[in-house]
Design an enzyme around this catalytic site. Structure first.
Site, PDB file in Angstrom:
ATOM      1  N   GLU A  17       0.837  -1.207   0.000  1.00 34.21           N
ATOM      2  CA  GLU A  17       0.000   0.000   0.000  1.00 34.21           C
ATOM      3  C   GLU A  17       0.870   1.255   0.000  1.00 34.21           C
ATOM      4  O   GLU A  17       1.863   1.333   0.719  1.00 34.21           O
ATOM      5  CB  GLU A  17      -0.909   0.003   1.231  1.00 34.21           C
ATOM      6  CG  GLU A  17      -1.813   1.230   1.284  1.00 34.21           C
ATOM      7  CD  GLU A  17      -2.823   1.165   2.398  1.00 34.21           C
ATOM      8  OE1 GLU A  17      -3.616   0.206   2.425  1.00 34.21           O
ATOM      9  OE2 GLU A  17      -2.797   2.063   3.264  1.00 34.21           O
ATOM     10  N   HIS A  77      -8.282   3.124  -3.731  1.00 35.37           N
ATOM     11  CA  HIS A  77      -9.171   3.263  -2.580  1.00 35.37           C
ATOM     12  C   HIS A  77     -10.218   4.327  -2.915  1.00 35.37           C
ATOM     13  O   HIS A  77      -9.925   5.297  -3.615  1.00 35.37           O
ATOM     14  CB  HIS A  77      -8.401   3.714  -1.341  1.00 35.37           C
ATOM     15  CG  HIS A  77      -7.411   2.717  -0.828  1.00 35.37           C
ATOM     16  ND1 HIS A  77      -6.983   2.688   0.483  1.00 35.37           N
ATOM     17  CD2 HIS A  77      -6.757   1.702  -1.430  1.00 35.37           C
ATOM     18  CE1 HIS A  77      -6.114   1.723   0.659  1.00 35.37           C
ATOM     19  NE2 HIS A  77      -5.951   1.109  -0.504  1.00 35.37           N
ATOM     20  N   GLN A 177      -7.064  -3.812   8.965  1.00 34.90           N
ATOM     21  CA  GLN A 177      -6.242  -2.829   9.656  1.00 34.90           C
ATOM     22  C   GLN A 177      -5.033  -3.582  10.203  1.00 34.90           C
ATOM     23  O   GLN A 177      -5.105  -4.800  10.417  1.00 34.90           O
ATOM     24  CB  GLN A 177      -7.073  -2.210  10.788  1.00 34.90           C
ATOM     25  CG  GLN A 177      -6.439  -1.041  11.481  1.00 34.90           C
ATOM     26  CD  GLN A 177      -6.008   0.038  10.499  1.00 34.90           C
ATOM     27  OE1 GLN A 177      -4.896  -0.040   9.974  1.00 34.90           O
ATOM     28  NE2 GLN A 177      -6.850   1.022  10.240  1.00 34.90           N
ATOM     29  N   GLN A 213       5.597   7.037  15.767  1.00 35.80           N
ATOM     30  CA  GLN A 213       4.626   7.087  14.674  1.00 35.80           C
ATOM     31  C   GLN A 213       3.685   5.881  14.737  1.00 35.80           C
ATOM     32  O   GLN A 213       2.467   6.015  14.652  1.00 35.80           O
ATOM     33  CB  GLN A 213       5.375   7.091  13.335  1.00 35.80           C
ATOM     34  CG  GLN A 213       4.472   7.175  12.130  1.00 35.80           C
ATOM     35  CD  GLN A 213       5.246   6.919  10.834  1.00 35.80           C
ATOM     36  OE1 GLN A 213       6.126   6.064  10.783  1.00 35.80           O
ATOM     37  NE2 GLN A 213       4.934   7.677   9.810  1.00 35.80           N
TER      38      GLN A 213
HETATM   39  P1  FAD Z   1     -17.641   0.962   7.650  1.00 38.80           P
HETATM   40  O1  FAD Z   1     -17.690  -0.416   7.117  1.00 38.80           O
HETATM   41  O2  FAD Z   1     -18.674   1.925   7.165  1.00 38.80           O
HETATM   42  O3  FAD Z   1     -17.690   0.856   9.259  1.00 38.80           O
HETATM   43  C1  FAD Z   1     -17.509   1.997  10.082  1.00 38.80           C
HETATM   44  C2  FAD Z   1     -18.246   1.788  11.397  1.00 38.80           C
HETATM   45  O4  FAD Z   1     -19.661   1.758  11.150  1.00 38.80           O
HETATM   46  C3  FAD Z   1     -17.932   0.445  12.087  1.00 38.80           C
HETATM   47  O5  FAD Z   1     -17.964   0.658  13.480  1.00 38.80           O
HETATM   48  C4  FAD Z   1     -19.097  -0.455  11.666  1.00 38.80           C
HETATM   49  O6  FAD Z   1     -19.342  -1.497  12.578  1.00 38.80           O
HETATM   50  C5  FAD Z   1     -20.228   0.549  11.649  1.00 38.80           C
HETATM   51  N1  FAD Z   1     -21.349   0.169  10.741  1.00 38.80           N
HETATM   52  C6  FAD Z   1     -21.229  -0.370   9.511  1.00 38.80           C
HETATM   53  N2  FAD Z   1     -22.466  -0.568   8.975  1.00 38.80           N
HETATM   54  C7  FAD Z   1     -23.360  -0.145   9.905  1.00 38.80           C
HETATM   55  C8  FAD Z   1     -24.795  -0.075   9.947  1.00 38.80           C
HETATM   56  N3  FAD Z   1     -25.552  -0.491   8.931  1.00 38.80           N
HETATM   57  N4  FAD Z   1     -25.385   0.433  11.076  1.00 38.80           N
HETATM   58  C9  FAD Z   1     -24.630   0.871  12.125  1.00 38.80           C
HETATM   59  N5  FAD Z   1     -23.263   0.827  12.136  1.00 38.80           N
HETATM   60  C10 FAD Z   1     -22.643   0.325  11.038  1.00 38.80           C
HETATM   61  N6  FAD Z   1      -9.459   5.765   5.151  1.00 38.80           N
HETATM   62  C11 FAD Z   1      -9.377   6.767   4.233  1.00 38.80           C
HETATM   63  O7  FAD Z   1      -9.917   7.846   4.459  1.00 38.80           O
HETATM   64  N7  FAD Z   1      -8.717   6.566   3.045  1.00 38.80           N
HETATM   65  C12 FAD Z   1      -8.123   5.380   2.726  1.00 38.80           C
HETATM   66  O8  FAD Z   1      -7.553   5.242   1.656  1.00 38.80           O
HETATM   67  C13 FAD Z   1      -8.193   4.315   3.679  1.00 38.80           C
HETATM   68  N8  FAD Z   1      -7.651   3.093   3.407  1.00 38.80           N
HETATM   69  C14 FAD Z   1      -7.815   2.062   4.296  1.00 38.80           C
HETATM   70  C15 FAD Z   1      -7.333   0.792   3.961  1.00 38.80           C
HETATM   71  C16 FAD Z   1      -7.501  -0.289   4.842  1.00 38.80           C
HETATM   72  C17 FAD Z   1      -6.989  -1.643   4.442  1.00 38.80           C
HETATM   73  C18 FAD Z   1      -8.158  -0.087   6.090  1.00 38.80           C
HETATM   74  C19 FAD Z   1      -8.329  -1.225   7.054  1.00 38.80           C
HETATM   75  C20 FAD Z   1      -8.636   1.174   6.427  1.00 38.80           C
HETATM   76  C21 FAD Z   1      -8.487   2.258   5.545  1.00 38.80           C
HETATM   77  N9  FAD Z   1      -8.981   3.528   5.824  1.00 38.80           N
HETATM   78  C22 FAD Z   1      -8.888   4.556   4.907  1.00 38.80           C
HETATM   79  C23 FAD Z   1      -9.614   3.808   7.117  1.00 38.80           C
HETATM   80  C24 FAD Z   1     -11.132   3.617   7.096  1.00 38.80           C
HETATM   81  O9  FAD Z   1     -11.711   4.510   6.192  1.00 38.80           O
HETATM   82  C25 FAD Z   1     -11.624   3.878   8.512  1.00 38.80           C
HETATM   83  O10 FAD Z   1     -11.278   2.800   9.368  1.00 38.80           O
HETATM   84  C26 FAD Z   1     -13.077   4.238   8.625  1.00 38.80           C
HETATM   85  O11 FAD Z   1     -13.299   4.836   9.919  1.00 38.80           O
HETATM   86  C27 FAD Z   1     -14.007   3.045   8.542  1.00 38.80           C
HETATM   87  O12 FAD Z   1     -13.961   2.489   7.340  1.00 38.80           O
HETATM   88  P2  FAD Z   1     -14.772   1.128   7.010  1.00 38.80           P
HETATM   89  O13 FAD Z   1     -14.670   0.952   5.563  1.00 38.80           O
HETATM   90  O14 FAD Z   1     -14.399   0.034   7.933  1.00 38.80           O
HETATM   91  O15 FAD Z   1     -16.262   1.670   7.399  1.00 38.80           O
END
Ligand code: FAD
Length: 288
Positions: A17, A77, A177, A213
């Site tokens: 990444e 992404h 993560q 970090q």
């Molecule tokens: P979601 O799947 O939407 O989940 C977020 C929260 O909402 C969780 O607590 C989940 O349980 C909850 N939730 C989900 N669905 C529901 C529902 N229907 N009702 C109630 N609660 C619900 N961030 C960036 O900004 N840019 C990037 O490029 C980026 N790359 C990443 C790459 C990887 C491999 C990882 C692991 C993370 C990355 N992130 C990035 C961070 C990520 O955007 C954050 O962790 C963000 O806060 C949550 O993303 P998610 O896709 O898990 O969200």
């Protein structure tokens, strides 16, 4: 270009990444890193997205550059934050036109004080995946994020797993993560299996190269920085020694993950190549 769903179906993937550089010097450093990592023949590389708007065009430019000027398969992404359905459709159409078919669909986090939250048609990553599956009328390969130690905003473990399972039923794979102990990955995979979900989960690896970090990033992402690792690094001031310990501990974690049946490894490179190259070497990973 290869689709990640197909790569996973035919064997383990090893991927890296990067984040889009914001200055000319950082861009030069990243090009150097990619040149050093290309001979490892990664299955794919992914490029992060500034959810609040800070790096949107930079992400696109880097993804396109990888697609055009290297032999590596890129994954872009994309986040829910600040996007209308129309904008998402336009971005996907642009990627498809240039042969980019791999997307990591994310909730997104605002990353800097200058990022502005803009109105969005999507609340959760599941909404974005649903939209991509139903509206774009393509066979995109879609990945999502998974948080082995539970997403920091999840009220409890059960709801975290329930929402993740729902997301994974529509996605082709997940990338996790980072975390520091294999037990977190094993438990995640078992809990999803109990919910009937067997979608490939690729563990994300963050070798420690800078103590403060990585501790700061762990705190933000909800990953526990274990006491044994903290103790091991406690009196180490020398950067090279920190990196040596980081590479040694990450190599062990990777080896345990592969033994536990992980379908691949995804390295958070922080745009540097040294740690990833050494871990590859230590694991004797194929360079085919
Ligand atoms: P979601 O799947 O939407 O989940 C977020 C929260 O909402 C969780 O607590 C989940 O349980 C909850 N939730 C989900 N669905 C529901 C529902 N229907 N009702 C109630 N609660 C619900 N961030 C960036 O900004 N840019 C990037 O490029 C980026 N790359 C990443 C790459 C990887 C491999 C990882 C692991 C993370 C990355 N992130 C990035 C961070 C990520 O955007 C954050 O962790 C963000 O806060 C949550 O993303 P998610 O896709 O898990 O969200």
């Amino acid at each position: 270009m290869a689709k990640i769903v197909d790569l996973l179906a035919s064997g383990r993937t090893f991927s890296f990444e990067f984040f889009p550089p914001k200055t000319a010097a950082a861009e030069l450093a990243l090009l150097h890193t990619i040149a050093e990592l290309e001979p490892l023949h990664p299955s794919f590389v992914s490029v992060t997205y500034g959810a609040g708007g800070s790096t949107r065009e930079l992400t696109r430019d880097l993804v396109m550059w990888v697609r055009r000027d290297t032999s590596i398969t890129p994954m872009a992404h994309l986040t829910c934050i600040g996007h209308t359905k129309r904008e998402i459709d336009e971005i996907i159409a642009m990627y498809l036109e240039h042969g980019v078919e791999n997307i990591l669909a994310l909730g997104g986090d605002l990353s800097t004080e200058t990022d502005q939250a803009r109105p969005s048609d999507f609340t959760y990553a599941t909404d974005l995946v649903t939209h991509l599956r139903t509206r774009t009328n393509t066979s995109l390969s879609i990945g999502v994020a998974a948080h082995p130690e539970v997403h920091p905003r999840s009220p409890d473990r059960a709801s975290d797993r329930r929402h993740l399972a729902e997301k994974l039923r529509m996605a082709d794979f997940a990338i996790t993560q980072f975390f520091f102990e294999v037990k977190h990955y094993v438990r995640l995979v078992e809990e999803l299996a109990e919910l009937g979900v067997h979608t490939p989960i690729i563990p994300g690896i963050m070798p420690v190269t800078n103590k403060s970090q990585v501790q700061r990033m762990s705190q933000m992402s909800g990953a526990v920085f274990p006491e044994w690792l903290s103790d091991r690094l406690a009196d180490v001031g020398d950067h090279d020694e920190v990196q040596r310990i980081g590479i040694e501990t990450a190599t062990l974690l990777c080896s345990e993950l592969l033994d536990a049946g992980a379908p691949g490894l995804h390295f958070y490179t922080l745009n540097r190549s040294t740690a990833t190259r050494h871990i590859y070497e230590n694991l004797g990973l194929p360079r085919v």
